[in-house]
Scaffold this active site. Structure first.
Site, short mmCIF file in Angstrom:
data_model
loop_
_atom_site.label_atom_id
_atom_site.label_comp_id
_atom_site.label_asym_id
_atom_site.label_seq_id
_atom_site.Cartn_x
_atom_site.Cartn_y
_atom_site.Cartn_z
CD1 TRP A 103 -2.39 -2.11 1.67
CD2 TRP A 103 -3.02 -1.03 -0.19
NE1 TRP A 103 -3.42 -2.79 1.10
CE2 TRP A 103 -3.84 -2.17 -0.03
CE3 TRP A 103 -3.23 -0.20 -1.30
CZ2 TRP A 103 -4.86 -2.50 -0.94
CZ3 TRP A 103 -4.24 -0.53 -2.21
CH2 TRP A 103 -5.04 -1.66 -2.01
CG ASP A 173 -3.51 4.19 3.75
OD1 ASP A 173 -4.61 4.06 4.32
OD2 ASP A 173 -3.19 3.57 2.71
CE LYS A 197 -9.16 -2.65 3.23
NZ LYS A 197 -8.05 -1.87 2.74
C1 LIG Z 1 -7.53 -1.39 1.50
C2 LIG Z 1 -6.43 -0.40 1.59
C3 LIG Z 1 -6.25 0.58 0.61
C4 LIG Z 1 -7.12 0.68 -0.61
O1 LIG Z 1 -8.36 1.11 -0.22
P1 LIG Z 1 -9.50 1.48 -1.30
O2 LIG Z 1 -10.51 2.15 -0.43
O3 LIG Z 1 -9.95 0.17 -1.88
O4 LIG Z 1 -8.92 2.37 -2.31
C5 LIG Z 1 -5.22 1.49 0.79
N1 LIG Z 1 -4.42 1.44 1.86
C6 LIG Z 1 -4.56 0.50 2.83
C7 LIG Z 1 -3.64 0.50 4.00
C8 LIG Z 1 -5.57 -0.44 2.72
O5 LIG Z 1 -5.73 -1.37 3.67
#
Ligand SMILES: *Cc1c(COP(=O)(O)O)cnc(C)c1O
Length: 361
Positions: A103, A173, A197
């Site tokens: 990521w 993030d 999540k």
């Molecule tokens: C799932 C995830 C993403 C991508 O998320 P989307 O909402 O599908 O764009 C980005 N960073 C992390 C850490 C993630 O777990």
């Protein structure tokens, strides 16, 4: 007849059953108003009250200081990979990024389209099984911000510390670890998370941004991606994802009723201890991550012989343990044990792992 099985999906992930029941009870007639939340104008008093309550509950849960805006956006965390540089890099700026896995690398790749990105530290030399310590970071003097990924959802590494970056805005993030335990928001310039999540359903992205970072967007930044436009319009410059916002609000209320992020830290701490103990105490299962850097939320593990993967997954499904297959780039298994995954799910998984090892070990 409906049944609820234990869901270890990385995302979209399990939601609290109590939240789903509330949503079901309110689905066709929200609070006696004779219509569903899905059918309301986003500008109606009813929806505005839902939206404001959700924001207030999130502010309470994370003790978000008053000089931060909370934005309810779309496009997922992936859109933030572009939106952050478009808002914070200026016309020709640079930023520092920390590479700890898939990521963070996606964030680096996308930001590189908009400015000079300095990878100030990389976990590559640790095969992404550990997080480079702050003493190894080469931060640059002219960076507009420092970006990192506190929890790598796929690799299963997690920072158990907050980086020290002086007066630079720290950008994180937190898609897969927000609300899993307390977080000092005041240490950050900007936090962002896709909801699917640890917050709510997919379709909603939460951004928490300090006021002084607003109003710096690139002159070519699309209106819809300018944080200050979202902030000035209460995240309703256009139609927001109303139902996802509402459902996330129900999750925030559920979290408060559980005792907030302090309670989550206790429960999540116990859950991850049990699962790592089961992995480390076995001959069959292994997790390669440096112990201090292990994720609480996403726990990858391998079986000693990958020919056992298939029978392991089949047996898991038979016992109602869903979505344990690892990410295609990593293989093996992965158990995502977010807030809404109860300790009983971990107990059932650990019991199954022991039973399977007895049969195949
Ligand atoms: C799932 C995830 C993403 C991508 O998320 P989307 O909402 O599908 O764009 C980005 N960073 C992390 C850490 C993630 O777990």
């Amino acid at each position: 007849m409906s049944k609820r099985l234990f869901n270890f999906c990385a995302g979209p992930a399990a939601l609290p059953e109590a939240v789903l029941q509330t949503a079901r009870d309110e689905l066709t007639d929200w609070h006696g108003k004779g219509l569903s939340v899905m059918e309301m104008s986003h500008r109606s008093d009813e929806f505005v009250s839902i939206a404001e309550q959700a924001e207030q509950d999130l502010r309470d849960l994370l003790s978000i200081p008053s000089d931060y805006k909370v934005l309810f956006l779309q496009g997922g965390a992936s859109q933030q990979f572009a939106q952050i540089p478009l808002n914070l890099l200026g016309e020709d700026g640079s930023a520092d990024y920390i590479d700890t896995g898939i990521w963070s690398r996606k964030a680096i790749e996308e930001a590189s389209r908009y400015g000079h990105i300095n990878v100030a530290a990389s976990a590559r030399e640790y095969d992404y099984f550990a997080i480079p310590g702050q003493n190894e970071w080469q931060l640059s003097a002219d960076a507009a911000y420092v970006h990192y990924t506190p929890n790598e959802t796929i690799g299963g590494v997690e920072f158990n510390w907050i980086p020290e970056v002086g007066d630079k805005p720290l950008v994180a993030d937190v898609s897969s670890d927000i609300l899993s335990r307390p977080l000092d928001v005041s240490r950050f310039g900007l936090l962002y998370a896709g909801a699917q999540k640890n917050i709510g359903p997919s379709g909603l992205t939460v951004v928490i941004v300090r006021d002084d970072l607003l109003g710096k967007a690139h002159s070519k930044c699309p209106t819809m991606l300018d944080y200050s436009v979202a902030a000035q319009n209460g995240s309703m410059y256009n139609t927001p994802p109303t139902f996802a916002w509402y459902l996330s609000g129900l999750v925030f209320q559920w979290l408060k009723a559980q005792g907030g992020v302090e309670a989550m830290e206790r429960i999540n701490g116990a859950k991850q201890r049990k699962l790592y103990a089961a992995i480390d105490g076995s001959e069959l299962y292994s997790n390669p991550i440096n112990i201090a850097d292990r994720s609480w939320m996403n726990i990858p593990f391998r079986l000693a012989d990958d020919r056992l993967d298939k029978p392991f997954l089949v047996g898991a499904e038979e016992r109602g343990l869903l979505n344990l297959k690892g990410h295609r780039s990593v293989g093996g298994m992965r158990a995502s044990i977010y807030n809404a995954v109860p300790e009983a799910a971990v107990d059932a998984l650990v019991a199954y792992m022991a039973e399977f090892e007895k049969q195949h070990g």
